[in-house]
Design a protein around this motif. Structure first.
Motif, PDB file in Angstrom:
ATOM      1  N   ARG A  98       0.848  -1.210   0.000  1.00  0.00           N
ATOM      2  CA  ARG A  98       0.000   0.000   0.000  1.00  0.00           C
ATOM      3  C   ARG A  98       0.880   1.255   0.000  1.00  0.00           C
ATOM      4  NH1 ARG A  98      -2.762  -0.847   4.456  1.00  0.00           N
ATOM      5  NH2 ARG A  98      -4.400  -2.036   3.431  1.00  0.00           N
ATOM      6  N   THR A 101       2.312   1.653  -3.452  1.00  0.00           N
ATOM      7  CA  THR A 101       1.288   2.174  -4.374  1.00  0.00           C
ATOM      8  C   THR A 101       1.158   3.689  -4.244  1.00  0.00           C
ATOM      9  OG1 THR A 101       0.059   0.098  -4.193  1.00  0.00           O
ATOM     10  CG2 THR A 101      -1.129   1.995  -5.062  1.00  0.00           C
ATOM     11  N   ASN A 102       1.125   4.176  -3.013  1.00  0.00           N
ATOM     12  CA  ASN A 102       1.020   5.624  -2.786  1.00  0.00           C
ATOM     13  C   ASN A 102       2.236   6.362  -3.343  1.00  0.00           C
ATOM     14  OD1 ASN A 102      -1.417   5.235  -1.470  1.00  0.00           O
ATOM     15  ND2 ASN A 102      -0.493   5.138   0.560  1.00  0.00           N
ATOM     16  N   LYS A 103       3.432   5.777  -3.162  1.00  0.00           N
ATOM     17  CA  LYS A 103       4.658   6.411  -3.655  1.00  0.00           C
ATOM     18  C   LYS A 103       4.683   6.430  -5.181  1.00  0.00           C
ATOM     19  CE  LYS A 103       8.505   8.489  -2.864  1.00  0.00           C
ATOM     20  NZ  LYS A 103       8.538   9.774  -2.146  1.00  0.00           N
ATOM     21  N   LEU A 104       4.285   5.329  -5.801  1.00  0.00           N
ATOM     22  CA  LEU A 104       4.254   5.273  -7.269  1.00  0.00           C
ATOM     23  C   LEU A 104       3.269   6.299  -7.829  1.00  0.00           C
ATOM     24  CD1 LEU A 104       4.333   1.419  -8.000  1.00  0.00           C
ATOM     25  CD2 LEU A 104       6.236   3.040  -7.979  1.00  0.00           C
ATOM     26  N   ARG A 105       2.126   6.422  -7.157  1.00  0.00           N
ATOM     27  CA  ARG A 105       1.131   7.402  -7.599  1.00  0.00           C
ATOM     28  C   ARG A 105       1.688   8.823  -7.480  1.00  0.00           C
ATOM     29  NH1 ARG A 105      -3.193   5.864  -4.413  1.00  0.00           N
ATOM     30  NH2 ARG A 105      -3.644   4.183  -5.879  1.00  0.00           N
ATOM     31  N   GLU A 106       2.399   9.067  -6.387  1.00  0.00           N
ATOM     32  CA  GLU A 106       2.989  10.400  -6.170  1.00  0.00           C
ATOM     33  C   GLU A 106       4.041  10.724  -7.227  1.00  0.00           C
ATOM     34  OE1 GLU A 106       6.159  12.357  -3.050  1.00  0.00           O
ATOM     35  OE2 GLU A 106       4.783  10.825  -2.288  1.00  0.00           O
ATOM     36  N   GLU A 108       4.316   9.373 -10.251  1.00  0.00           N
ATOM     37  CA  GLU A 108       3.677   9.508 -11.567  1.00  0.00           C
ATOM     38  C   GLU A 108       2.968  10.847 -11.701  1.00  0.00           C
ATOM     39  OE1 GLU A 108       1.253   6.062 -11.736  1.00  0.00           O
ATOM     40  OE2 GLU A 108       2.895   4.720 -12.353  1.00  0.00           O
ATOM     41  N   THR A 109       2.442  11.359 -10.592  1.00  0.00           N
ATOM     42  CA  THR A 109       1.814  12.685 -10.614  1.00  0.00           C
ATOM     43  C   THR A 109       2.828  13.762 -10.975  1.00  0.00           C
ATOM     44  OG1 THR A 109       0.248  11.966  -8.924  1.00  0.00           O
ATOM     45  CG2 THR A 109       0.474  14.332  -9.250  1.00  0.00           C
ATOM     46  N   ILE A 130       0.148  -4.577 -11.577  1.00  0.00           N
ATOM     47  CA  ILE A 130      -0.168  -3.161 -11.806  1.00  0.00           C
ATOM     48  C   ILE A 130       0.512  -2.620 -13.062  1.00  0.00           C
ATOM     49  CG2 ILE A 130      -0.532  -2.760  -9.347  1.00  0.00           C
ATOM     50  CD1 ILE A 130       2.169  -1.313  -9.277  1.00  0.00           C
ATOM     51  N   ALA A 132       3.830  -2.273 -13.669  1.00  0.00           N
ATOM     52  CA  ALA A 132       5.066  -1.506 -13.465  1.00  0.00           C
ATOM     53  C   ALA A 132       6.212  -2.155 -14.242  1.00  0.00           C
ATOM     54  CB  ALA A 132       5.405  -1.443 -11.977  1.00  0.00           C
TER      55      ALA A 132
END
Length: 289
Positions: A98, A101-106, A108-109, A130, A132
């Motif tokens: 989890r 996932t949050n770090k990857l989303r950050e 990618e943003t 996912i 990656a």
């Protein structure tokens, strides 16, 4: 007594499951002690090599290793995901994934592309699901981490950072706090921050004679230091895995005991109802005669 026979079958099944979970709890407890000893044994080496690297960097401030240089041109980041090879260890992998996932989303943003290295089957499966980009992986490490198995996959990211192809490298794993508590961690591995290489002012400092030269010694030391950080992360994750598995199996064993108690109560009630019904039929038959 069809219902009674079915309940007896369920009780037997849960009892067999309880035996398995109890055995797994004992095995995990044994492995946990060894994993904790291995994790604690790795800490002095990591601390000593950090102190030497800190003193060297202070003694030779005109040279800066690529690991300490901030990169910001490539818009790429590397992530090392340390998980377990097997399950049945509670929410250990779920919590760290989890966080990943949050770090990857950050990232990618911010427009960064991701290159990942998976250490452990669970992390590899998650990254593949996912979509990656997994550049390398290390699985089936067993109960003892070996540095030679870890360095090959991770070296791809370290070399890419040195060449300026990555802006940062992050390391995610589960940190061992105590037997009952394990904490998922996402920390920046590269570039090495200055606060990680702080000289201990309370102890004396040394001046060094460099062979062949200062830059070569610092290069080798910092590579060893980063390798030690990765090894320590894997050792901590393995200690956390065995602790979490022991706790999870103990909870499963306790729950199995509760289920058996409830099933036995239902079985006894069903059996008593059947006996009462037969007695009622006998009494009714005798009264009719």
């Amino acid at each position: 007594m069809a219902a009674g026979k079915e309940i007896r079958g369920k009780i037997k099944s849960v009892e067999n499951t309880k035996k398995i979970t109890k055995a797994m709890e004992m095995v995990a407890a044994s492995k946990m002690r060894k994993a904790q000893d291995r994790m604690r044994a790795a800490r002095p080496y990591s601390e000593k090599i950090r102190n030497i690297a800190a003193n060297l960097s202070q003694a030779n401030p005109e040279y800066t290793h690529p690991f300490m240089v901030q990169q910001d041109q490539s818009k790429k980041a590397g992530v090392i995901v340390v998980t377990t090879d097997k399950g049945l260890c509670g929410g250990l992998n779920t919590n760290v994934l989890r966080l990943v996932t949050n770090k990857l989303r950050e990232l990618e943003t911010k427009g960064s592309k991701i290159e990942a290295v998976a250490i452990g089957n669970k992390g590899l499966g998650f990254l593949n699901r996912i979509g990656a980009k997994v550049v390398s992986h290390a699985v089936q490490l067993g109960d003892t981490p070996h540095l030679d198995k870890l360095i090959g996959p991770v070296k791809l990211l370290l070399d890419a950072y040195q060449e300026g192809k990555l802006d940062a490298v992050y390391l995610s794993y589960t940190k061992f706090i105590n037997t009952m508590k394990q904490e998922p961690v996402m920390e920046q591995l590269l570039p090495l921050t200055s606060d990680k290489l702080v000289v201990d002012k309370s102890s004396h400092s040394w001046d060094y004679l460099y062979e062949p030269d200062a830059s070569t010694v610092i290069d080798e030391l910092l590579i060893r230091y980063v390798e030690a950080l990765i090894y320590q992360a894997v050792a901590e994750n393995m200690a956390s895995e065995q602790s979490a598995r022991m706790v999870a199996m103990k909870a499963a064993t306790d729950n199995a005991g509760n289920v058996i108690g409830e099933l036995k109560l239902v079985y006894n009630k069903t059996r008593q109802a059947a006996i009462t019904k037969e007695l009622s039929e006998i009494v009714a038959g005798a009264a009719a005669v």
